[in-house]
Scaffold this motif. Structure first.
Motif, PDB file in Angstrom:
ATOM      1  N   CYS A  71      22.378  28.952  43.210  1.00  0.00           N
ATOM      2  CA  CYS A  71      23.346  28.410  42.240  1.00  0.00           C
ATOM      3  C   CYS A  71      23.055  28.955  40.847  1.00  0.00           C
ATOM      4  N   ALA A  72      21.786  28.932  40.437  1.00  0.00           N
ATOM      5  CA  ALA A  72      21.418  29.426  39.107  1.00  0.00           C
ATOM      6  C   ALA A  72      21.629  30.930  38.982  1.00  0.00           C
ATOM      7  N   ALA A  73      21.290  31.682  40.029  1.00  0.00           N
ATOM      8  CA  ALA A  73      21.415  33.136  39.976  1.00  0.00           C
ATOM      9  C   ALA A  73      22.871  33.567  39.831  1.00  0.00           C
ATOM     10  N   GLU A  74      23.766  32.936  40.584  1.00  0.00           N
ATOM     11  CA  GLU A  74      25.187  33.281  40.477  1.00  0.00           C
ATOM     12  C   GLU A  74      25.714  32.964  39.074  1.00  0.00           C
ATOM     13  N   ASN A  75      25.203  31.898  38.477  1.00  0.00           N
ATOM     14  CA  ASN A  75      25.588  31.579  37.100  1.00  0.00           C
ATOM     15  C   ASN A  75      25.205  32.711  36.147  1.00  0.00           C
ATOM     16  N   LEU A  76      23.977  33.227  36.311  1.00  0.00           N
ATOM     17  CA  LEU A  76      23.515  34.302  35.426  1.00  0.00           C
ATOM     18  C   LEU A  76      24.312  35.582  35.637  1.00  0.00           C
ATOM     19  N   VAL A  77      24.696  35.879  36.883  1.00  0.00           N
ATOM     20  CA  VAL A  77      25.513  37.066  37.154  1.00  0.00           C
ATOM     21  C   VAL A  77      26.844  36.965  36.425  1.00  0.00           C
ATOM     22  N   ALA A  78      27.492  35.788  36.513  1.00  0.00           N
ATOM     23  CA  ALA A  78      28.781  35.597  35.840  1.00  0.00           C
ATOM     24  C   ALA A  78      28.622  35.680  34.327  1.00  0.00           C
ATOM     25  N   GLU A  79      27.572  35.058  33.797  1.00  0.00           N
ATOM     26  CA  GLU A  79      27.339  35.095  32.351  1.00  0.00           C
ATOM     27  C   GLU A  79      27.132  36.525  31.862  1.00  0.00           C
ATOM     28  N   ALA A  80      26.375  37.335  32.616  1.00  0.00           N
ATOM     29  CA  ALA A  80      26.140  38.717  32.226  1.00  0.00           C
ATOM     30  C   ALA A  80      27.428  39.534  32.259  1.00  0.00           C
ATOM     31  N   SER A  81      28.256  39.324  33.280  1.00  0.00           N
ATOM     32  CA  SER A  81      29.521  40.054  33.365  1.00  0.00           C
ATOM     33  C   SER A  81      30.413  39.729  32.168  1.00  0.00           C
ATOM     34  N   LEU A  82      30.462  38.456  31.775  1.00  0.00           N
ATOM     35  CA  LEU A  82      31.240  38.087  30.595  1.00  0.00           C
ATOM     36  C   LEU A  82      30.647  38.716  29.339  1.00  0.00           C
ATOM     37  N   GLY A  83      29.331  38.726  29.239  1.00  0.00           N
ATOM     38  CA  GLY A  83      28.687  39.326  28.074  1.00  0.00           C
ATOM     39  C   GLY A  83      28.957  40.820  27.974  1.00  0.00           C
ATOM     40  N   LEU A  84      29.079  41.492  29.129  1.00  0.00           N
ATOM     41  CA  LEU A  84      29.378  42.916  29.151  1.00  0.00           C
ATOM     42  C   LEU A  84      30.871  43.201  29.056  1.00  0.00           C
ATOM     43  N   GLU A  85      31.669  42.122  28.986  1.00  0.00           N
ATOM     44  CA  GLU A  85      33.130  42.233  28.920  1.00  0.00           C
ATOM     45  C   GLU A  85      33.667  42.992  30.122  1.00  0.00           C
ATOM     46  N   GLU A  86      33.095  42.717  31.283  1.00  0.00           N
ATOM     47  CA  GLU A  86      33.550  43.305  32.528  1.00  0.00           C
ATOM     48  C   GLU A  86      34.282  42.261  33.352  1.00  0.00           C
ATOM     49  N   ASP A  87      34.991  42.732  34.384  1.00  0.00           N
ATOM     50  CA  ASP A  87      35.725  41.811  35.248  1.00  0.00           C
ATOM     51  C   ASP A  87      34.765  40.893  35.977  1.00  0.00           C
ATOM     52  N   VAL A  88      35.150  39.624  36.073  1.00  0.00           N
ATOM     53  CA  VAL A  88      34.361  38.632  36.795  1.00  0.00           C
ATOM     54  C   VAL A  88      34.915  38.504  38.210  1.00  0.00           C
ATOM     55  N   ASP A  89      34.015  38.435  39.183  1.00  0.00           N
ATOM     56  CA  ASP A  89      34.435  38.229  40.580  1.00  0.00           C
ATOM     57  C   ASP A  89      34.839  36.770  40.731  1.00  0.00           C
ATOM     58  N   GLU A  90      36.127  36.489  40.547  1.00  0.00           N
ATOM     59  CA  GLU A  90      36.601  35.104  40.500  1.00  0.00           C
ATOM     60  C   GLU A  90      36.351  34.343  41.800  1.00  0.00           C
ATOM     61  N   PRO A  91      36.676  34.889  42.985  1.00  0.00           N
ATOM     62  CA  PRO A  91      36.388  34.145  44.225  1.00  0.00           C
ATOM     63  C   PRO A  91      34.904  33.814  44.364  1.00  0.00           C
ATOM     64  N   ARG A  92      34.052  34.760  43.972  1.00  0.00           N
ATOM     65  CA  ARG A  92      32.606  34.521  44.070  1.00  0.00           C
ATOM     66  C   ARG A  92      32.178  33.392  43.124  1.00  0.00           C
ATOM     67  N   LEU A  93      32.743  33.380  41.903  1.00  0.00           N
ATOM     68  CA  LEU A  93      32.396  32.338  40.938  1.00  0.00           C
ATOM     69  C   LEU A  93      32.907  30.980  41.394  1.00  0.00           C
ATOM     70  N   ARG A  94      34.104  30.938  41.949  1.00  0.00           N
ATOM     71  CA  ARG A  94      34.633  29.653  42.460  1.00  0.00           C
ATOM     72  C   ARG A  94      33.786  29.140  43.629  1.00  0.00           C
ATOM     73  N   ALA A  95      33.344  30.063  44.477  1.00  0.00           N
ATOM     74  CA  ALA A  95      32.484  29.658  45.591  1.00  0.00           C
ATOM     75  C   ALA A  95      31.174  29.077  45.074  1.00  0.00           C
ATOM     76  N   ASN A  96      30.635  29.647  43.997  1.00  0.00           N
ATOM     77  CA  ASN A  96      29.385  29.128  43.437  1.00  0.00           C
ATOM     78  C   ASN A  96      29.581  27.746  42.816  1.00  0.00           C
ATOM     79  N   ILE A  97      30.754  27.517  42.204  1.00  0.00           N
ATOM     80  CA  ILE A  97      31.037  26.181  41.668  1.00  0.00           C
ATOM     81  C   ILE A  97      30.986  25.153  42.786  1.00  0.00           C
ATOM     82  N   ALA A  98      31.631  25.471  43.915  1.00  0.00           N
ATOM     83  CA  ALA A  98      31.613  24.545  45.049  1.00  0.00           C
ATOM     84  C   ALA A  98      30.189  24.355  45.567  1.00  0.00           C
ATOM     85  N   HIS A  99      29.407  25.450  45.572  1.00  0.00           N
ATOM     86  CA  HIS A  99      28.025  25.379  46.042  1.00  0.00           C
ATOM     87  C   HIS A  99      27.186  24.473  45.132  1.00  0.00           C
TER      88      HIS A  99
END
Length: 607
Positions: free
Chosen positions: A180-208
């Motif tokens: 759960c924590a690792a997926e959060n950091l991946v999403a945060e880094a992608s936003l910081g790099l102004e790159e596309d976020v893997d939305e299905p992956r992020l939604r799955a992590n929210i549910a997790h």
């Protein structure tokens, strides 16, 4: 997100099988295992177990005592007593040679330093413990250490490193909480790099995270998703997502997290035209985060209040909100700069240390060669004359090689390896000597500080090789403007400075305008980069700021920030009361040559 994750991730474990305690093999071991298992779920029991362990410390092995020290440090950290925690962990690192214990202690110590904004200390600890990762036997300890490092690297703006570390955890089958924590950091880094976020992956992590009842992690994951939705022009979805979880966030009683949610809702509600709701959220965000520090939600909330007051036409409220916004933004930018600079300093020190080790290895090789030759001479006394000549030649060769290496290391220590101009340390030393000499001779000295505009976009679009090329061209173009006694240095990243003895602010302004022309004239098409190079310049001199380098640099930075706020690609001259923001007449850039108010009066911007 740093303050949220530091202690959430830095939870020391006692990496020993729990069946050892069940079998009663070692009573101290059993107490350590139980203390490690209840430290977050039953604080009272945790405190009681530490008391029992304190009374039995004399029966513990050295390794068990070190693990007990880590648990004690964790208790101090939870209570906000960072001083005792740092002392305990420093003792463990100084005494233990066990990789798992050093990795655990170093990870916790790094996060305590980061939580206290001591990023240089935090990064130095990471430089020491991360090479141990392949020797860590306990997988959970390894994952948590990588996540701790990922949090810190994200905070200093090194998002690619942070994402790489977090992705390494994701790819190695972590336990549910670390996943759960690792997926959060991946999403945060992608936003910081102004790159596309893997939305299905992020939604799955929210549910997790929801399934684990990890409300803080789930809340941050929703905030990341909301930012992505808003960036994708789905503001209405972002609002529903945040408002749907706002009650849970309020229950956490965590001001920073609450500030994040209210600041985002204020921004998105204003974009939807719901001015009253936006103002209410912004006010709450300010109330919750004003005392925390130089954080982004506070800047966002003040910015929303400023735009609301401006839309209403309330001049007095607009001015007050603007002042608060500018002050918060300046402090936040300074904080971000200090974090980025900490990374550059630690990285440079690490490179210097590697170079020093290499030099020592070469010296050791020379010593071994001399010793070997000496033994050979003793055994082969019949050829002593020839051997002596050989030794003298060898010694002369190594002395020459060592001298050349020393000269090379001196250049490396003084010059920026990428651009060839002075590095920050050498520039500061040289500028200090020049200022002292000019002060005695009563000569005026001008200082130019400048920062490349939108440089991050060059790296993101064309890669770091393009960014390195741009930095080299900028340094070359500006160095050609310097006279024999002038100093030019790269302060870090895309920021440079020039010290001009014998020049005042007016002359410095003319030189800055010439520099802007040169930057605009750099041919990037031949390299295949469709970019136009520009910079924001801040100018001051010793008649305005005195001969103290720190004060000169501060005033130059203030003028440079004024130039950026005025639209970038401009020159701003520091004044004790204001900063005049100008664009050069012949820069070739868009915009007027000079910003003006009615008539001929120059428009000024607060320093």
């Amino acid at each position: 997100m740093l303050s949220a994750l530091c202690l959430l991730l830095a939870v020391p474990i006692v990496a020993v099988a729990t069946d050892a305690a069940a079998e009663g093999v070692d009573e101290v071991e059993a107490l350590l295992v139980e203390a490690g298992s209840v430290k977050t779920s039953d604080v009272a029991r945790f405190q009681q177990l530490l008391g029992e362990l304190d009374t039995r410390a004399g029966d513990a092995t050295p390794e068990q005592r070190h693990r007990l020290q880590i648990l004690r440090a964790y208790r101090h950290a939870l209570l906000g007593e960072s001083g005792p925690a740092v002392d305990l962990l420093g003792g463990v690192l100084g005494e233990s040679r066990v990789p798992d214990i050093r990795f655990e202690a170093g990870g916790l110590l790094s996060n305590i330093h980061a939580a206290n904004r001591r990023f240089e200390d935090s990064l130095r600890i990471l430089e020491e413990i991360l090479p141990l990762v392949d020797r860590i036997k306990d997988l959970e300890t390894r994952h948590r250490g990588l996540l701790n490092a990922g949090v810190v690297y994200n905070q200093v703006g090194e998002y690619r490193i942070g994402r790489q570390l977090a992705q390494a955890v994701v790819d190695s089958h972590p336990d549910p909480r670390n996943a759960c924590a690792a997926e959060n950091l991946v999403a945060e880094a992608s936003l910081g790099l102004e790159e596309d976020v893997d939305e299905p992956r992020l939604r799955a992590n929210i549910a997790h995270c929801d399934a684990l009842n990890e409300r803080v992690f789930a809340a941050f994951a929703r905030a990341h998703l909301a930012r992505w939705l808003a960036a994708s022009d789905r503001v209405d979805q972002a609002i529903r997502l945040l408002e749907g979880y706002l009650a849970t966030v309020e229950e956490t009683r965590y001001p920073f997290l609450q500030g994040v949610y209210h600041a985002l809702l204020a921004e998105y509600r204003l974009r939807e035209g719901a001015q009253a709701q936006a103002e209410a959220h912004a006010v709450v965000a300010v109330e919750r985060t004003r005392g925390i520090g130089n954080i982004e939600p506070l800047v966002s909330a003040y910015g929303t209040l400023y735009r609301i007051a401006s839309q209403r036409g309330d001049a007095e409220a607009t001015l007050l909100a603007y002042k608060a916004f500018v002050d918060a933004e300046r402090r936040h930018l300074n904080d971000v700069k200090s974090r980025e600079m900490a990374y550059q300093i630690v990285r440079h020190q690490s490179q210097q240390q590697s170079q020093q080790i290499e030099l020592l290895n070469q010296k050791n090789a020379l010593l071994e060669l001399d010793q070997s030759n000496t033994r050979q001479r003793a055994r082969l006394w019949l050829v002593v004359a020839g051997l002596l000549a050989f030794l003298l030649a060898t010694t002369a060769y190594w002395a020459f090689t060592t001298k050349r290496l020393q000269m090379r290391l001196r250049r490396l220590a003084e010059l920026d390896p990428l651009t060839g101009v002075s590095n920050r340390h050498h520039f500061s030393e040289k500028a200090g000597r020049v200022l002292a000499s000019c002060k005695q001779d009563h000569r005026v000295v001008a200082l130019l500080t400048f920062d490349l505009d939108h440089f991050k976009q060059v790296n993101d679009r064309y890669g770091h090789a393009a960014g390195d090329w741009v930095l080299q061209q900028v340094a070359k173009a500006c160095a050609e403007l310097c006279g024999p006694g002038d100093c030019i240095g790269r302060l870090g990243g895309e920021e440079f400075a020039m010290l001009l003895p014998g020049c005042d602010a007016a002359t410095g302004r003319q030189l800055a305008e010439d520099a802007l022309d040169r930057l605009a004239a750099i041919d990037t098409d031949g390299r295949g980069y469709e970019v136009r190079i520009a910079a924001s310049f801040g100018i001051t001199d010793t008649t305005l700021s005195g001969y103290d380098l720190t004060r000169l640099m501060s005033h130059g930075d203030r003028a440079m920030y004024a130039a950026k706020r005025a639209g970038r690609a401009r020159v701003a001259v520091f004044d004790e009361d204001n900063v005049r923001a100008l664009t050069p007449r012949s820069s070739g850039l868009d915009g007027p040559a000079e910003l003006r108010l009615a008539g001929d009066e120059r428009r000024t911007f607060p320093a």
